[in-house]
Design an enzyme around this catalytic site. Structure first.
Site, PDB file in Angstrom:
ATOM      1  N   ASP A   1      64.931  61.649  30.011  1.00 46.80           N
ATOM      2  CA  ASP A   1      65.168  62.602  31.106  1.00 46.80           C
ATOM      3  C   ASP A   1      64.215  62.378  32.277  1.00 46.80           C
ATOM      4  O   ASP A   1      63.789  63.322  32.943  1.00 46.80           O
ATOM      5  CB  ASP A   1      65.077  64.048  30.615  1.00 46.80           C
ATOM      6  CG  ASP A   1      65.806  65.008  31.563  1.00 46.80           C
ATOM      7  OD1 ASP A   1      66.605  64.525  32.393  1.00 46.80           O
ATOM      8  OD2 ASP A   1      65.570  66.227  31.478  1.00 46.80           O
TER       9      ASP A   1
ATOM     10  N   GLY B   1      65.366  75.094  38.284  1.00 48.85           N
ATOM     11  CA  GLY B   1      64.932  74.719  39.628  1.00 48.85           C
ATOM     12  C   GLY B   1      63.529  74.142  39.616  1.00 48.85           C
ATOM     13  O   GLY B   1      63.142  73.395  40.507  1.00 48.85           O
ATOM     14  N   ASN B   2      62.745  74.506  38.580  1.00 50.30           N
ATOM     15  CA  ASN B   2      61.441  73.878  38.379  1.00 50.30           C
ATOM     16  C   ASN B   2      61.584  72.457  37.830  1.00 50.30           C
ATOM     17  O   ASN B   2      60.644  71.666  37.898  1.00 50.30           O
ATOM     18  CB  ASN B   2      60.601  74.667  37.374  1.00 50.30           C
ATOM     19  CG  ASN B   2      59.762  75.748  38.023  1.00 50.30           C
ATOM     20  OD1 ASN B   2      60.052  76.921  37.877  1.00 50.30           O
ATOM     21  ND2 ASN B   2      58.722  75.362  38.747  1.00 50.30           N
ATOM     22  N   SER B   3      62.753  72.145  37.269  1.00 53.24           N
ATOM     23  CA  SER B   3      62.944  70.849  36.617  1.00 53.24           C
ATOM     24  C   SER B   3      62.596  69.699  37.546  1.00 53.24           C
ATOM     25  O   SER B   3      63.046  69.637  38.687  1.00 53.24           O
ATOM     26  CB  SER B   3      64.397  70.702  36.166  1.00 53.24           C
ATOM     27  OG  SER B   3      64.659  71.520  35.061  1.00 53.24           O
TER      28      SER B   3
ATOM     29  N   HIS C   1      68.298  64.828  34.615  1.00 55.65           N
ATOM     30  CA  HIS C   1      69.344  65.852  34.692  1.00 55.65           C
ATOM     31  C   HIS C   1      69.391  66.536  36.065  1.00 55.65           C
ATOM     32  O   HIS C   1      70.310  67.293  36.359  1.00 55.65           O
ATOM     33  CB  HIS C   1      69.208  66.879  33.562  1.00 55.65           C
ATOM     34  CG  HIS C   1      68.124  67.895  33.733  1.00 55.65           C
ATOM     35  ND1 HIS C   1      66.936  67.849  33.039  1.00 55.65           N
ATOM     36  CD2 HIS C   1      68.048  69.008  34.501  1.00 55.65           C
ATOM     37  CE1 HIS C   1      66.188  68.883  33.365  1.00 55.65           C
ATOM     38  NE2 HIS C   1      66.836  69.602  34.267  1.00 55.65           N
TER      39      HIS C   1
ATOM     40  N   LEU D   1      62.248  47.839  16.378  1.00 54.66           N
ATOM     41  CA  LEU D   1      61.811  47.363  15.072  1.00 54.66           C
ATOM     42  C   LEU D   1      62.994  47.112  14.143  1.00 54.66           C
ATOM     43  O   LEU D   1      62.982  46.176  13.356  1.00 54.66           O
ATOM     44  CB  LEU D   1      60.849  48.383  14.453  1.00 54.66           C
ATOM     45  CG  LEU D   1      60.160  48.016  13.140  1.00 54.66           C
ATOM     46  CD1 LEU D   1      59.375  46.711  13.287  1.00 54.66           C
ATOM     47  CD2 LEU D   1      59.248  49.153  12.692  1.00 54.66           C
ATOM     48  N   GLY D   2      64.020  47.962  14.248  1.00 57.63           N
ATOM     49  CA  GLY D   2      65.218  47.783  13.431  1.00 57.63           C
ATOM     50  C   GLY D   2      65.146  48.464  12.085  1.00 57.63           C
ATOM     51  O   GLY D   2      65.540  47.882  11.072  1.00 57.63           O
ATOM     52  N   VAL D   3      64.638  49.698  12.071  1.00 57.82           N
ATOM     53  CA  VAL D   3      64.543  50.441  10.810  1.00 57.82           C
ATOM     54  C   VAL D   3      65.122  51.842  10.987  1.00 57.82           C
ATOM     55  O   VAL D   3      65.192  52.379  12.097  1.00 57.82           O
ATOM     56  CB  VAL D   3      63.074  50.569  10.347  1.00 57.82           C
ATOM     57  CG1 VAL D   3      62.498  49.215  10.010  1.00 57.82           C
ATOM     58  CG2 VAL D   3      62.219  51.285  11.394  1.00 57.82           C
TER      59      VAL D   3
END
Length: 490
Positions: A155, A227-229, A125, A284-286
């Site tokens: 992210d 801003g810490n992101s 982001h 896995l498809g569940v």
């Protein structure tokens, strides 16, 4: 004579007081020495770590209105993110009837240099949608960065600068950290470069927060602000243990709750982004859900550990391996599975086409399946909004059902189904409503008996002891889930 004796005693008292004061002060100073040494040691560590943290400035051309605020430190966050973590009206909204035009929007963030080649670990982001990325180093030098790859589902993003022998930060093992352990966050909140905050690990393994699709967050009380992101969360060995990603706030300011993506999750994603520019995940498809105490009791389980399978997608690794609806996955390669988010992350972290051992509980018995994982598809399913015609059949569960017609199947997006029971209405304030049942959902099973029409639904219900509750398997276009209802609560 009296005056001399008084002066003598006064002098003795003052000398004694001075001696005691000096002694007490010396003792206090001695007791403070460990704290002073600890503080100085931390300061020396921070001085070294700051060199590996960078300030990131991004630019993007966007359509806006005259008078729109620019250079806003919150602009790097999208609307959904801001709406989740900041109160309504926190951002300045443009006035109506203003002419729309192109603006250069600027955002701020942080990152950590992770090797000598100039690769920088940060958040999606922060840089994922930027037209231009500029990185400022600790010594003030600036470089235009290249976006290597980005993964919105976690992210995490990686950018690169052409720099010779930069200072970089080693990565630690986030599984080894303990709640209560001291941590350091370094970043550029509100554009204030190289800001350092200190705190502890408040919790580990935070998930179901709703920030990303794949969540394994470290919670910390080290002050983290916009801003810490993208900046690092570090242990006292100077190792990155997390990537600072989000804050929880009701007023736009710091309130003691910050979240960092665990470095063990971020590392694998980072390595794939560097190698190929994209991320592949095991599949896995569940459909899965967490076990509640009610569901655990309905399935005859002693606890809520594990992940309950609510649906098997056709042609997927789960179907071909023999895994079934109602199975509870309790281990993956002998590693215990605590909940559905834990299972989702473990499957995603496994390599595509790798073979894993999955242990399930099926009607109280342990079974082990060898499963060759596929690759996670990228197309999300649409949500269910339309409902069928008014109710035709009533029951004691606080809902009404009817057979799924061809017309209703077309409207609801169940084109592959020929026979099914669909919920046509749900009573207001009923237990069914409180458990999330809504018109348009399908009922696939009653107490693990498959049903295809209303007659089967009524027949199974009529033979059940409703005082013990009813276990339903319901489905919408997105997923399926088990729901336990107690008719006596209606």
């Amino acid at each position: 004579m009296k005056t001399m004796r008084w002066s003598l005693w006064t002098g003795i008292v003052f000398c004694l007081f001075g001696f005691l004061s000096h002694s007490i002060f010396a003792q206090s100073a001695d007791s403070l020495q460990p704290l002073i040494r600890e503080s100085k040691t931390r300061a020396q560590l921070v001085k070294k770590l700051q060199k590996g943290v960078v300030h990131i400035k991004v630019e993007k051309m966007v359509k806006g209105h005259d008078g729109q605020q620019l250079n806003n430190p919150f602009d790097q966050f999208n609307d959904e993110f801001l709406d989740r973590f900041f109160p309504p009206g926190f951002r300045k909204q443009p006035h109506g009837n203003q002419k729309e035009r192109q603006f250069k929007q600027e955002g701020l963030g942080s990152g950590a240099l992770i090797n000598k080649d100039g690769f920088i670990l940060t958040n999606h982001h922060v840089v994922g949608e930027a037209d231009k990325i500029v990185v400022k180093l600790y010594d003030g030098r600036e470089f235009e960065a290249k976006l290597i790859g980005t993964d919105p589902l976690s992210d995490i993003a990686v950018v690169k600068i052409d720099v010779t022998n930069p200072d970089f930060l080693p990565m630690g093992n986030s599984d080894d950290i303990d709640v209560g352990e001291s941590v350091i966050a370094i970043g550029n909140p509100f554009g204030l470069t190289q800001t350092v905050t200190f705190g502890i690990v408040s919790a580990k393994g935070r998930s179901n927060i709703g920030i990303t699709d794949y969540e394994d967050f470290i919670q910390t009380d080290a002050a983290i602000n916009p801003g810490n992101s993208g900046g690092p969360l570090l242990n006292l060995s100077g190792e990155i243990i997390g990537v600072n990603t989000a804050i929880f706030s009701r007023n736009g300011g710091y309130q003691g709750i910050g979240f960092a993506v665990s470095i063990n999750m971020a590392r694998r994603i980072m390595e794939e982004l560097i190698a190929s520019g994209s991320v592949s995940r095991g599949w896995l498809g569940v459909s899965i859900q967490d076990l509640t105490p009610e569901l655990a009791k309905a399935f005859g389980l002693s606890g809520t550990e594990g992940s309950l399978i609510t649906g098997i997608m056709p042609g997927t690794p789960a179907e071909t391996s023999g895994i079934q609806k109602g199975d509870v996955i309790i281990k993956l390669n002998q590693k215990s599975i605590s909940n559905s988010n834990n299972l989702r992350n473990e499957i995603a972290n496994a390599k595509v086409s790798s073979t894993v051992k999955i242990t399930v509980l099926r009607k109280g018995k342990e079974m082990v399946f060898s499963v060759k994982l596929g690759e996670r598809p990228s197309d999300p399913t649409a949500s269910n909004e339309q409902v069928p015609e008014p109710a035709k059949e009533d029951n004691l569960l606080g809902l009404s059902v009817q057979n799924l017609t061809h017309e209703a199947a077309d409207r609801l997006g169940y084109n592959d189904l020929k026979e099914a029971v669909v919920i046509s209405s749900v009573e207001v304030d009923s237990e069914a409503e409180s458990k999330g049942l809504r018109p348009g959902m399908l009922i696939l099973e009653v107490n693990q008996y498959a049903i295809k029409n209303v007659d089967e639904f009524k027949k199974i219900l009529s033979g059940l002891d409703k005082s013990r509750g009813v276990l339903l398997l319901v489905q919408n276009r997105q997923n399926s889930q088990y729901v336990f209802l107690n008719p006596q609560n209606n």
